[in-house]
Design a protein around this motif. Structure first.
Motif, PDB file in Angstrom:
ATOM      1  N   UNK A   9      -0.993  -9.346  -8.293  1.00 60.17           N
ATOM      2  CA  UNK A   9       0.415  -9.148  -7.913  1.00 60.17           C
ATOM      3  C   UNK A   9       0.723  -7.653  -7.841  1.00 60.17           C
ATOM      4  N   UNK A  10       0.353  -6.920  -8.877  1.00 60.28           N
ATOM      5  CA  UNK A  10       0.619  -5.474  -8.886  1.00 60.28           C
ATOM      6  C   UNK A  10      -0.085  -4.758  -7.743  1.00 60.28           C
ATOM      7  N   UNK A  15      -0.009  -2.322  -2.088  1.00 60.52           N
ATOM      8  CA  UNK A  15      -0.521  -2.408  -0.723  1.00 60.52           C
ATOM      9  C   UNK A  15       0.579  -2.728   0.278  1.00 60.52           C
ATOM     10  N   UNK A  16       1.534  -3.528  -0.114  1.00 60.53           N
ATOM     11  CA  UNK A  16       2.641  -3.835   0.789  1.00 60.53           C
ATOM     12  C   UNK A  16       3.425  -2.579   1.113  1.00 60.53           C
ATOM     13  N   UNK A  17       3.674  -1.757   0.109  1.00 68.65           N
ATOM     14  CA  UNK A  17       4.365  -0.490   0.377  1.00 68.65           C
ATOM     15  C   UNK A  17       3.488   0.457   1.187  1.00 68.65           C
ATOM     16  N   UNK A  18       2.189   0.451   0.950  1.00 71.21           N
ATOM     17  CA  UNK A  18       1.291   1.319   1.723  1.00 71.21           C
ATOM     18  C   UNK A  18       1.289   0.911   3.198  1.00 71.21           C
ATOM     19  N   UNK A  39      -2.804   7.375  -0.110  1.00 74.18           N
ATOM     20  CA  UNK A  39      -2.531   7.689  -1.515  1.00 74.18           C
ATOM     21  C   UNK A  39      -2.032   6.486  -2.292  1.00 74.18           C
ATOM     22  N   UNK A  40      -1.151   5.729  -1.678  1.00 72.99           N
ATOM     23  CA  UNK A  40      -0.643   4.511  -2.325  1.00 72.99           C
ATOM     24  C   UNK A  40      -1.764   3.480  -2.455  1.00 72.99           C
ATOM     25  N   UNK A  46      -7.313   0.492  -7.446  1.00 73.82           N
ATOM     26  CA  UNK A  46      -7.506   0.607  -8.899  1.00 73.82           C
ATOM     27  C   UNK A  46      -7.082  -0.662  -9.628  1.00 73.82           C
ATOM     28  N   UNK A  47      -6.273  -1.483  -8.990  1.00 76.50           N
ATOM     29  CA  UNK A  47      -5.856  -2.750  -9.575  1.00 76.50           C
ATOM     30  C   UNK A  47      -6.618  -3.934  -8.978  1.00 76.50           C
ATOM     31  N   UNK A  48      -6.887  -3.894  -7.682  1.00 78.47           N
ATOM     32  CA  UNK A  48      -7.540  -5.016  -7.007  1.00 78.47           C
ATOM     33  C   UNK A  48      -8.975  -5.219  -7.473  1.00 78.47           C
TER      34      UNK A  48
END
Length: 110
Positions: A9-10, A15-18, A39-40, A46-48
């Motif tokens: 989710x995080x 990624x949606x904002x990127x 950058x985003x 780092x989370x995926x």
């Protein structure tokens, strides 16, 4: 499983904002948008990557991880589109999501 889903989710929020966060900023040069998006996306990775590793180590197979990630992506994007992009959520989108949930059911059915 909860750790995997929370990380997914995080990562999808990032990624949606990127990918889509710049749509309302049409006055920013495309090359700047690409650099900001990269950058985003770094934080998304780092989370995926840990999400997929944790899920795999806890019994998800690759197909299940990908299908779970896609459902989360759709939910995160729907919230983003309604609240950030101010786009209406139509019944046809809900029906589409329900069909995709059917795919999830079959992917996890033993």
């Amino acid at each position: 499983m909860l750790k995997t889903v929370a990380l997914l989710v995080l990562s999808n929020v990032f990624m949606t904002f990127a990918w889509y966060g710049h749509l309302k900023q049409t006055n920013v040069a495309l090359w700047k948008v690409v650099l900001i998006s990269w950058g985003i996306a770094f934080f998304e990775y780092c989370l995926m990557v840990p999400a997929n590793r944790a899920g795999f180590l806890n019994g998800f197979n690759g197909f299940q991880l990908k299908i779970t990630q896609e459902i989360i992506t759709l939910v995160v994007f729907a919230v983003f589109a309604v609240f950030y992009l101010k786009e209406p959520f139509q019944t046809k989108y809900l029906l589409s999501f329900l069909f995709i949930l059917g795919a999830v059911y079959f992917a996890f059915k033993k």
